[in-house]
Design a protein around this motif. Structure first.
Motif, PDB file in Angstrom:
ATOM      1  N   ALA A 189      -4.237 -12.109  37.773  1.00  0.00           N
ATOM      2  CA  ALA A 189      -4.428 -11.244  36.300  1.00  0.00           C
ATOM      3  C   ALA A 189      -4.077  -9.888  36.413  1.00  0.00           C
ATOM      4  N   THR A 190      -4.465  -9.111  37.329  1.00  0.00           N
ATOM      5  CA  THR A 190      -4.113  -8.014  37.572  1.00  0.00           C
ATOM      6  C   THR A 190      -2.286  -7.905  37.237  1.00  0.00           C
ATOM      7  N   ALA A 191      -1.739  -8.574  37.763  1.00  0.00           N
ATOM      8  CA  ALA A 191      -0.101  -8.649  37.542  1.00  0.00           C
ATOM      9  C   ALA A 191       0.158  -9.175  35.929  1.00  0.00           C
ATOM     10  N   GLY A 192      -0.813  -9.497  35.146  1.00  0.00           N
ATOM     11  CA  GLY A 192      -0.463  -9.899  33.746  1.00  0.00           C
ATOM     12  C   GLY A 192      -0.429 -11.161  33.465  1.00  0.00           C
ATOM     13  N   GLY A 193      -1.358 -12.086  34.237  1.00  0.00           N
ATOM     14  CA  GLY A 193      -1.489 -13.562  34.023  1.00  0.00           C
ATOM     15  C   GLY A 193      -2.858 -13.381  33.530  1.00  0.00           C
ATOM     16  N   ALA A 194      -3.106 -14.685  32.980  1.00  0.00           N
ATOM     17  CA  ALA A 194      -4.718 -14.836  32.317  1.00  0.00           C
ATOM     18  C   ALA A 194      -5.399 -16.208  33.204  1.00  0.00           C
ATOM     19  N   VAL A 195      -6.573 -15.949  33.351  1.00  0.00           N
ATOM     20  CA  VAL A 195      -7.447 -16.745  34.144  1.00  0.00           C
ATOM     21  C   VAL A 195      -8.805 -16.956  33.292  1.00  0.00           C
ATOM     22  N   LEU A 196      -8.835 -18.591  33.371  1.00  0.00           N
ATOM     23  CA  LEU A 196     -10.091 -18.987  32.723  1.00  0.00           C
ATOM     24  C   LEU A 196     -10.573 -19.999  33.888  1.00  0.00           C
TER      25      LEU A 196
END
Ligand SMILES: Nc1ncnc2c1ncn2[C@@H]1O[C@H](COP(=O)(O)OP(=O)(O)OP(=O)(O)O)[C@@H](O)[C@H]1O
Ligand SMILES: [Mg+2]
Length: 231
Positions: A189-196
């Motif tokens: 997420a920090t690298a620009g991904g999205a997590v659900l």
């Protein structure tokens, strides 16, 4: 917005019963966000995740992943779109029973045109990161539940997706392995991904910037996660 869920509903109808599993849910997850979904058993969490992942068409409402509605694509194009954009970790893993850990993790590469040597190198790297090096030639039946869960996570990451949808991914893991996996998702997420992430695990909730509560298929008031907002 990497994931945009707009007023989705899904009802399951059997011969003698109707269940409103998800009822008019809207939820957005931006690039760089880590969002957790909590709720009692049967509250619709897995159904919501399947709809977000292009695997279960909502009865009504819309889903967009990276600007594209997966349900507007034909099945082959949707499968390729999913393979490129979405890493999905199923609650029941759904590893292919007759393939080794390595070949299970490599399977998503078949849906995209990535050179085999690159996919293989990445699979071996993930195998090492998730502590599966001495299990890579085993079939899933010869693995512990936690090893299967880690293999399912590695498979979801193979194609370097933009969005990770994970259903209870730490449910079978000891603290060390859970921390490794959650660290990986936080970095993602920090690298620009999205997590659900659907979870009952307080450690996973502590990694999330936002927690969404489902109750009988509907979203209860969103709450800012007190643990991560204190950081
Ligand atoms: N394929 C199906 N056919 C009929 N009913 C279903 C189906 N899948 C789920 N349901 C019902 O829909 C409701 C929501 O199920 P869902 O699996 O989304 O819940 P959940 O929040 O993920 O639960 P759990 O925490 O136990 O995994 C439940 O009442 C369940 O029994
Ligand atoms: Mg579930």
């Amino acid at each position: 917005m990497l994931l945009s869920i707009d007023g989705v509903s899904r009802t399951y109808t059997d011969s003698d019963s109707t269940v409103h599993a998800v009822d008019d849910v809207s939820l957005q997850v931006a690039a760089g966000e880590f969002v957790a979904v909590q709720g009692a058993s049967g509250s619709g969490k897995s159904t919501l995740l399947l709809m977000a992942g292009g695997l279960l068409k909502p009865d009504s409402g819309h889903v967009q992943v990276n600007g594209q509605d997966p349900y507007c694509l034909k099945p082959d194009a949707r499968a390729e779109f999913r393979a490129q954009n979405i890493g999905f970790v199923f609650q029941q893993f759904h590893l292919v029973p007759y393939l080794s850990v390595l070949d299970n993790i490599l399977a998503p590469a078949l849906a995209v045109s990535e050179p085999e040597t690159r996919a293989r190198a990445r699979a071996l790297q993930l195998i090492e990161q998730f502590g599966l090096s001495d299990r890579q030639q085993h079939v899933p039946a010869k693995l512990s539940s936690g090893e299967r869960q880690r293999a399912a996570m590695a498979r979801a990451l193979l194609n370097e997706p933009k969005l990770i949808l994970a259903d209870e991914p730490t449910g079978n893991l000891d603290h060390n392995n859970a921390d490794t996996l959650l660290g990986y998702l936080s970095d993602f997420a920090t690298a620009g991904g999205a997590v659900l992430l659907v979870t009952h695990d307080d450690r996973a909730v502590a990694c999330a910037q936002r927690v969404v509560h489902l109750q009988n298929g509907r979203i209860a008031e969103p709450v800012v996660n007190a643990v991560s907002s204190r950081r």
